[in-house]
Design an enzyme around this catalytic site. Structure first.
Site, PDB file in Angstrom:
ATOM      1  N   SER A 115      -2.708 -12.982   3.774  1.00  0.00           N
ATOM      2  CA  SER A 115      -3.086 -12.823   2.363  1.00  0.00           C
ATOM      3  C   SER A 115      -1.983 -13.359   1.450  1.00  0.00           C
ATOM      4  CB  SER A 115      -3.389 -11.353   2.051  1.00  0.00           C
ATOM      5  OG  SER A 115      -2.228 -10.549   2.221  1.00  0.00           O
ATOM      6  N   LYS A 150       0.806  -1.222   0.000  1.00  0.00           N
ATOM      7  CA  LYS A 150       0.000   0.000   0.000  1.00  0.00           C
ATOM      8  C   LYS A 150       0.843   1.278   0.000  1.00  0.00           C
ATOM      9  CE  LYS A 150      -3.995  -1.922  -0.224  1.00  0.00           C
ATOM     10  NZ  LYS A 150      -5.028  -1.597  -1.232  1.00  0.00           N
TER      11      LYS A 150
HETATM   12  C1  LIG Z   1      -2.508  -7.440   3.793  1.00  0.00           C
HETATM   13  C2  LIG Z   1      -3.152  -7.136   2.491  1.00  0.00           C
HETATM   14  N1  LIG Z   1      -3.152  -8.041   1.521  1.00  0.00           N
HETATM   15  C3  LIG Z   1      -3.744  -7.823   0.330  1.00  0.00           C
HETATM   16  C4  LIG Z   1      -4.400  -6.664   0.062  1.00  0.00           C
HETATM   17  C5  LIG Z   1      -5.129  -6.498  -1.253  1.00  0.00           C
HETATM   18  O1  LIG Z   1      -4.644  -5.508  -2.052  1.00  0.00           O
HETATM   19  P1  LIG Z   1      -5.671  -4.707  -2.995  1.00  0.00           P
HETATM   20  O2  LIG Z   1      -6.427  -3.785  -2.112  1.00  0.00           O
HETATM   21  O3  LIG Z   1      -4.782  -3.995  -3.964  1.00  0.00           O
HETATM   22  O4  LIG Z   1      -6.566  -5.715  -3.653  1.00  0.00           O
HETATM   23  C6  LIG Z   1      -4.451  -5.698   1.062  1.00  0.00           C
HETATM   24  C7  LIG Z   1      -5.214  -4.485   0.832  1.00  0.00           C
HETATM   25  O5  LIG Z   1      -5.510  -3.735   1.736  1.00  0.00           O
HETATM   26  C8  LIG Z   1      -3.783  -5.918   2.297  1.00  0.00           C
HETATM   27  O6  LIG Z   1      -3.774  -5.004   3.278  1.00  0.00           O
END
Ligand SMILES: Cc1ncc(COP(=O)(O)O)c(C=O)c1O
Length: 326
Positions: free
Chosen positions: A274, A46
């Protein structure tokens, strides 16, 4: 991450150009490469949208110099925006549902931001509504709004994707990534499909999330522990473009948790849930390519590890599945 060869003038110059590392698990003939976004100064992907969105918004006059940005966030976007806001002379306020990690909230405050909590039961929708309310009370405020701002997707189209293709000399067969706002996957997918329309694109969500419904798949909505990806209400996720995506793969919390622990123990990657989910889904795609069940332009899979496990230690991320709290 910058080269060590020349000094940088600001932490902003250290965002992006992160390593792409081959994973050691998965079929030998179909390498899986992970983009390590923990190498950003705020230790998450981010940071890219934090810098990109604020620089574009200042250029366009969406926020005045010295103004205030107010954003609903689970935390990582708040950290990325806080780093950029301070360097770009902006104030920052973040609206965070209570359940999200205290580490993230402490880091936002440490970076000079004001953190406002909303009830967990109101979900991210509650935080989004509160952010807009607050912005309406201030003259110089703007809400970057990562869930609907095309600059989110653009940041990855302009930075993350070209870095991946440069590192692999264009040899990208499939792209597999978790979807929270979906900005990461949509940005990379748009770029990849311009390079080769046969590139296979897979979105990853936790079991219990309903993104799959946007591709006409049945989904049983339920709570999940995996943080940062998934959705309980697809109306929130305006950036997701079903026409760019071949499949949405749902990974259980249990599989994602086991994988993030294996990635630490066996491969030295201190990444979070994630990333665990993305790694599980990437191996499934690589297996299908290896079995000849999936035709792709190059026998390679690329995925993204968005953030670090360190900000979930208070939630017991490395304890047993039962002790790991959401
Ligand atoms: C830990 C984590 N993984 C994955 C994502 C997913 O990214 P995106 O928002 O670009 O889909 C986020 C988004 O906030 C995140 O904080």
């Amino acid at each position: 991450m910058t080269t060590h060869e020349e000094p940088a003038d600001s932490v902003l110059e250290t965002i992006g150009r992160t390593p792409l590392v081959r994973l050691q698990d998965g079929p030998a003939d179909v390498p899986i490469y992970a983009k390590l976004e923990t190498f950003n100064p705020g230790a998450s992907i981010k940071d890219r949208i934090g810098r990109y969105m604020l620089e574009r918004m200042l250029e366009r006059g969406d926020v005045p110099p010295g103004g205030t940005i107010i954003e609903p966030t689970a935390g990582n976007t708040g950290i990325g925006l806080a780093i950029a806001a301070e360097q770009l002379g902006l104030e920052s306020i973040f609206v965070v549902p209570e359940r999200f990690s205290v580490e993230k909230q402490q880091l936002m405050a440490a970076l000079g931001a004001e953190v406002i909590n909303t009830p967990t039961d109101d979900g991210m929708d509650g935080a989004i509504a509160r952010a807009h309310e607050l912005a309406a009370e201030l003259d110089d405020a703007a809400v970057p709004q990562q869930f609907s701002n095309p600059l989110n997707t653009e940041a990855h189209y302009e930075t993350t994707a070209p870095e991946i293709f440069e590192a692999l000399d264009g040899r990208v067969g499939a792209v597999v990534a978790g979807c929270g706002t979906a900005g990461t996957l949509m940005g990379i997918a748009r770029y990849a499909l311009e390079q080769n329309p046969e590139t296979h694109i897979v979105a990853v969500e936790p079991e219990g999330s309903v993104y799959g419904e946007l591709l006409g798949e049945d989904r049983a909505e339920d709570e999940y522990k995996t943080e940062g990806i998934g959705t309980h209400d697809t109306a929130t996720n305006e950036l997701f473009e079903p026409e760019l995506v071949d499949a949405v793969d749902a990974v259980s919390d249990r599989d994602a948790h086991a994988e993030l622990k294996r990635l630490a123990r066996e491969e030295g990657h201190l990444v979070a849930s994630s990333a665990g989910a993305a790694s599980v889904a990437s191996k499934r795609v690589a297996e299908r390519i290896d079995d000849g069940d999936l035709e792709v332009p190059h026998e390679t899979v690329v995925t993204v590890f968005p953030d670090s496990s360190e900000r979930y230690l208070s939630k017991g991320i490395y304890r047993s599945f039962e002790e790991w709290t959401s």
